[in-house]
Design an enzyme around this catalytic site. Structure first.
Site, short mmCIF file in Angstrom:
data_model
loop_
_atom_site.label_atom_id
_atom_site.label_comp_id
_atom_site.label_asym_id
_atom_site.label_seq_id
_atom_site.Cartn_x
_atom_site.Cartn_y
_atom_site.Cartn_z
N ASN A 1 0.87 -1.18 0.00
CA ASN A 1 0.00 0.00 0.00
C ASN A 1 0.90 1.23 0.00
O ASN A 1 1.52 1.54 1.02
CB ASN A 1 -0.89 -0.03 1.26
CG ASN A 1 -1.68 1.26 1.45
OD1 ASN A 1 -1.80 2.06 0.52
ND2 ASN A 1 -2.22 1.44 2.64
N LYS B 1 0.04 4.24 -0.24
CA LYS B 1 -0.64 5.42 0.33
C LYS B 1 -0.45 6.62 -0.59
O LYS B 1 -0.38 6.44 -1.80
CB LYS B 1 -0.12 5.69 1.75
CG LYS B 1 -0.12 4.44 2.62
CD LYS B 1 0.08 4.75 4.08
CE LYS B 1 0.22 3.45 4.84
NZ LYS B 1 0.18 3.64 6.28
N HIS C 1 -9.41 1.01 4.95
CA HIS C 1 -8.13 1.21 5.64
C HIS C 1 -8.38 2.13 6.84
O HIS C 1 -9.19 3.05 6.76
CB HIS C 1 -7.11 1.82 4.68
CG HIS C 1 -5.72 1.81 5.23
ND1 HIS C 1 -5.29 2.73 6.16
CD2 HIS C 1 -4.67 0.97 5.03
CE1 HIS C 1 -4.04 2.47 6.49
NE2 HIS C 1 -3.63 1.40 5.82
N GLU D 1 -6.83 4.54 7.96
CA GLU D 1 -6.65 5.98 7.67
C GLU D 1 -7.91 6.57 7.03
O GLU D 1 -8.24 7.73 7.26
CB GLU D 1 -5.40 6.18 6.79
CG GLU D 1 -4.14 5.94 7.60
CD GLU D 1 -2.92 5.52 6.80
OE1 GLU D 1 -2.92 5.63 5.57
OE2 GLU D 1 -1.95 5.07 7.44
N GLU E 1 -5.23 -5.14 10.69
CA GLU E 1 -4.22 -4.11 10.88
C GLU E 1 -4.48 -3.38 12.20
O GLU E 1 -5.30 -2.44 12.24
CB GLU E 1 -4.29 -3.09 9.74
CG GLU E 1 -4.06 -3.70 8.37
CD GLU E 1 -3.48 -2.67 7.41
OE1 GLU E 1 -2.36 -2.88 6.94
OE2 GLU E 1 -4.12 -1.65 7.17
N GLY F 1 2.50 2.13 10.61
CA GLY F 1 3.41 3.25 10.40
C GLY F 1 4.13 3.68 11.67
O GLY F 1 4.74 4.75 11.72
N SER G 1 3.59 -2.37 10.16
CA SER G 1 5.06 -2.38 10.26
C SER G 1 5.68 -3.72 9.90
O SER G 1 6.69 -4.13 10.48
CB SER G 1 5.50 -1.92 11.65
OG SER G 1 5.03 -0.60 11.90
C1 PEP Z 1 -0.67 0.01 5.93
O1 PEP Z 1 -0.64 1.11 5.45
O2 PEP Z 1 -1.61 -0.71 5.67
C2 PEP Z 1 0.46 -0.42 6.78
C3 PEP Z 1 0.39 -1.59 7.36
O3 PEP Z 1 1.52 0.46 6.91
P1 PEP Z 1 2.96 0.12 7.57
O4 PEP Z 1 3.45 -1.18 6.98
O5 PEP Z 1 3.83 1.28 7.19
O6 PEP Z 1 2.75 -0.01 9.04
#
Ligand code: PEP
Length: 255
Positions: free
Chosen positions: A9, A11, A96, A98, A168, A174, A214
């Site tokens: 992703n 973003k 997501h 976000e 998630e 992040g 992460s």
């Molecule tokens: C994500 O954006 O879905 C995500 C898991 O980001 P990151 O791997 O940077 O934590």
């Protein structure tokens, strides 16, 4: 044998020129190689076709990060599922954290978006996950159950093969903080059990449940080795082609 999905992703990073470069690097690594698993990049809308054209000599897939719940018309700034299909997307991320947090998307809207994706015969990657305060209050399963049920109650079991769930935990996205393999496994098991309750054992057994938060080359093997972790949704590390390729390689070696 399970099939992993390693999904990146990007973003709001990488416009067409930068995205083309990153995709070119990935294509160099994977051109002419048959993957046992699936690997996918979800760039910003405007970068989809630049990535797609680099991936044509590979089995890498292209997806989107969001979709409208409407089909067409006066919805300024929105992108419809038919547009994404036309652009060659195989998967679309919906819900997501976000988008839930910053753009006020609730579970009903997420379910409506997932339905649009499925009705167009693409795969919806439905994100679920709790915030830190819910985890601290040991409420994580209740939060995830509610998010999940909204989708399971909108879509019929016959379309289970078009749904991928991404767990998630919001506190791990992040932040550099990762759920422990045990925390991930325990929630993935819970999700699979819920899918079984609603849609039956076949749907639950074949459901791809991804972990996101992460994930990087250094922790991917341990996470992907968990019996109910069928892949990763990867933000930061997917922006570095070498790191993303390393995670794809780890999944290939595990299958
Ligand atoms: C994500 O954006 O879905 C995500 C898991 O980001 P990151 O791997 O940077 O934590």
């Amino acid at each position: 044998m399970r099939k992993y999905l390693i999904a990146g992703n990007w973003k709001m990073n990488a416009g067409p020129a930068e995205g083309k470069q990153k995709a070119e690097e990935l294509a160099k690594t994977w051109s002419g190689k048959n993957l046992t698993n699936e690997a996918l990049i979800c760039p910003p809308f405007v970068t989809i076709s630049a990535v797609q054209s680099q991936f044509s000599s590979t089995s890498l897939l292209t997806g989107a990060q969001n979709v409208s719940d409407q089909d067409e018309g006066a919805y300024t700034g929105e992108v419809s599922i038919n547009m994404l299909k036309d652009a060659g997307c195989s998967h679309v991320i919906v819900g997501h954290s976000e988008r839930r947090e910053m753009y006020g998307e609730d579970s009903a809207l997420v379910a409506a978006k997932a339905k649009k994706v499925i009705d167009a015969n693409l795969k919806a990657i439905v994100c679920v996950g709790e915030k830190l305060e819910s985890r601290k209050a040991n409420e994580q399963e209740n939060v995830v159950r509610k998010q999940l049920d909204a989708v399971l109650e909108t879509i019929s079991a016959g379309d289970a093969d078009k749904i991928v769930i991404a767990y998630e935990p919001v506190w791990a996205i992040g932040t550099g903080e990762t759920a422990t393999p045990d925390q991930a496994q325990s929630m993935h098991q819970f999700i699979r059990a819920r899918v079984e309750e609603k849609w039956g054992k076949d749907a639950a057994d074949s459901m791809q449940i991804l972990y996101g938060g992460s994930m990087k080359p250094g922790n991917a093997e341990e996470l992907l080795s968990q019996p109910d972790v069928d892949g990763g949704l990867i933000g930061g590390a997917s922006l570095e082609p070498d790191s993303f390729s390393e995670i794809i390689e780890i999944a290939e070696n595990l299958s």
